[in-house]
Design a protein around this motif. Structure first.
Motif, mmCIF file in Angstrom:
data_model
loop_
_atom_site.group_PDB
_atom_site.id
_atom_site.type_symbol
_atom_site.label_atom_id
_atom_site.label_comp_id
_atom_site.label_asym_id
_atom_site.label_seq_id
_atom_site.Cartn_x
_atom_site.Cartn_y
_atom_site.Cartn_z
ATOM 1 N N PHE A 1 0.989 -13.057 -0.494
ATOM 2 C CA PHE A 1 1.425 -11.817 0.137
ATOM 3 C C PHE A 1 1.690 -11.977 1.631
ATOM 4 C CE2 PHE A 1 -0.496 -10.320 -3.725
ATOM 5 C CZ PHE A 1 0.260 -9.218 -4.079
ATOM 6 N N LYS B 1 -0.470 -5.389 1.612
ATOM 7 C CA LYS B 1 -0.219 -4.464 0.523
ATOM 8 C C LYS B 1 -1.431 -4.434 -0.400
ATOM 9 C CE LYS B 1 4.750 -5.334 0.771
ATOM 10 N NZ LYS B 1 5.952 -5.819 0.048
ATOM 11 N N SER C 1 -0.885 -3.460 -4.116
ATOM 12 C CA SER C 1 -0.249 -4.519 -4.899
ATOM 13 C C SER C 1 -1.231 -5.645 -5.201
ATOM 14 C CB SER C 1 0.965 -5.070 -4.144
ATOM 15 O OG SER C 1 1.930 -4.070 -3.951
ATOM 16 N N MET C 2 -2.076 -5.963 -4.217
ATOM 17 C CA MET C 2 -3.068 -7.015 -4.426
ATOM 18 C C MET C 2 -4.036 -6.638 -5.536
ATOM 19 S SD MET C 2 -4.059 -8.167 -0.570
ATOM 20 C CE MET C 2 -2.886 -8.956 0.523
#
Length: 368
Positions: free
Chosen positions: A204, A223, A226-227
């Motif tokens: 990322f 993010k 998202s992680m």
């Protein structure tokens, strides 16, 4: 100069993070099974390093503890255990019989001395454990006791925590908490699992932040959503193979599972630099299936609760997920700094990735 200092701090933090050993989480295992009304047979497994640190088992004082010295120290070890592992029923003390066929076993990368014992004692049985707490930090005893009516499990993490085994079956809630804790511990002391999660997070930040126009809205450098979604995909994947293996529906030799996990660490680190696999979720799920086989090995060591099998698996999986989210939250400040300082990121991310790649390849070589 400031950037170089920041780079040094980041690399130093990474070094200490990747140098953590399972010994930081000192754990002993007491496993017993009821064979008749009053007879219980099993073993206690204690870290060789902890015993040596407490009892000084190196009789030659040459800095190397050998198997011969362990055998010669058997009476010293059993005397110590007799003083610090006390069984009783009512007002009657129950002296364990210590077996002589000791062995070594591996648990979470730590070498344990497996000491057999036989206990003749009527239920309810009181257990008072106080070994190693005064000489070893963060010590715990995992107790797993199979009785005719079910299974009892607990964690003793202090010298003044007497516990009682009754003839009843352990509640589903107590079983859930036990395996929840074990799931968290396993992810935190499993260096290969930690490094795999870390390489996923590095994906990322290994892209430059594009400069924004004056009227553009700022982009979050990390993010988090998202992680967590990616790590959840990893959890779902390893939950599948963990469950299937734990229930005996599939069986794969643990050696090859561990080799696969090492390959996943090396390849994910390589992918941080090459971006060969752009669909991270696909790679994560594929390797998550491999890691599930490794988690199943840890769960096999603990033993599934016979009366609450599904609860055991759910608790362990949830514990792993909580442990992974904790790793993400701990890494956020470093990821934020890496994204904010482009010069530092361009140097440190490849260095960290190469270091993890080297560790992964070394594990592949060792495990093959």
């Amino acid at each position: 100069m400031r950037n170089l200092l920041l780079l040094g701090l980041l690399l130093l933090a990474t070094f200490f993070a990747t140098s953590l050993q399972a010994h930081e989480f000192s754990t002993a295992n007491l496993t017993l099974k009821q064979y008749s009304q009053d007879v219980h047979v099993g073993y206690i497994a204690v870290s060789v390093s902890d015993l040596h640190h407490t009892l000084n088992l190196d009789s030659k004082n040459d800095g190397e503890l050998t198997w011969q010295e362990l055998n010669q120290s058997h009476s010293k070890v059993t005397d110590y255990l007799s003083d610090h592992l006390v069984f009783s029923s009512g007002d009657q003390a129950c002296e364990p019989e210590w077996g002589f066929d000791i062995a070594l076993m591996d648990s979470y990368g730590e070498t344990l001395l497996k000491q057999p014992l036989t206990l003749q004692c009527p239920t309810p049985i009181n257990v008072n454990y106080s070994a190693l707490f005064d000489t070893t930090s963060d010590h715990k005893l995992l107790l797993n006791w199979q009785v005719e009516t079910g299974q009892a499990q607990t964690i003793i993490d202090g010298p003044n925590q007497p516990w009682q085994l009754t003839s009843g079956t352990q509640s589903a809630w107590d079983t859930f908490l036990f395996y929840l804790y074990q799931g968290m511990i396993h992810i935190w002391i499993g260096l290969d699992h930690i490094l795999f999660v870390l390489t996923l997070l590095l994906h990322f930040v290994n892209k430059p932040i594009k400069p924004l126009s004056n009227d553009a809205k700022p982009i979050s450098p990390v993010k988090l959503k998202s992680m967590i979604w990616l790590i959840t995909g990893f959890t779902i994947a390893h939950s599948i193979t963990l469950t299937l293996t734990s229930l005996g529906w599939i069986s794969i030799p643990s050696k090859w599972a561990e080799v696969g996990i090492a390959i996943s660490v090396a390849y994910s680190a390589l992918n941080v630099m090459t971006h060969w696999v752009k669909q991270l979720m696909l790679m994560t799920v594929a390797f998550g299936l491999l890691h599930g086989l490794g988690f199943a090995g840890a769960l096999t060591e603990l033993g599934l609760s016979k009366s609450h099998q599904l609860t055991s698996i759910i608790g362990f999986n949830l514990g792993v997920e909580i442990g992974q989210v904790a790793i993400i939250l701990a890494a956020i400040p470093f990821l934020w700094l890496l994204n904010k300082k482009e010069k530092v990121r361009k140097i440190s991310v490849p260095l960290i990735s190469v270091a993890i790649l080297a560790l992964g390849l070394m594990w592949v070589w060792q495990r093959v």
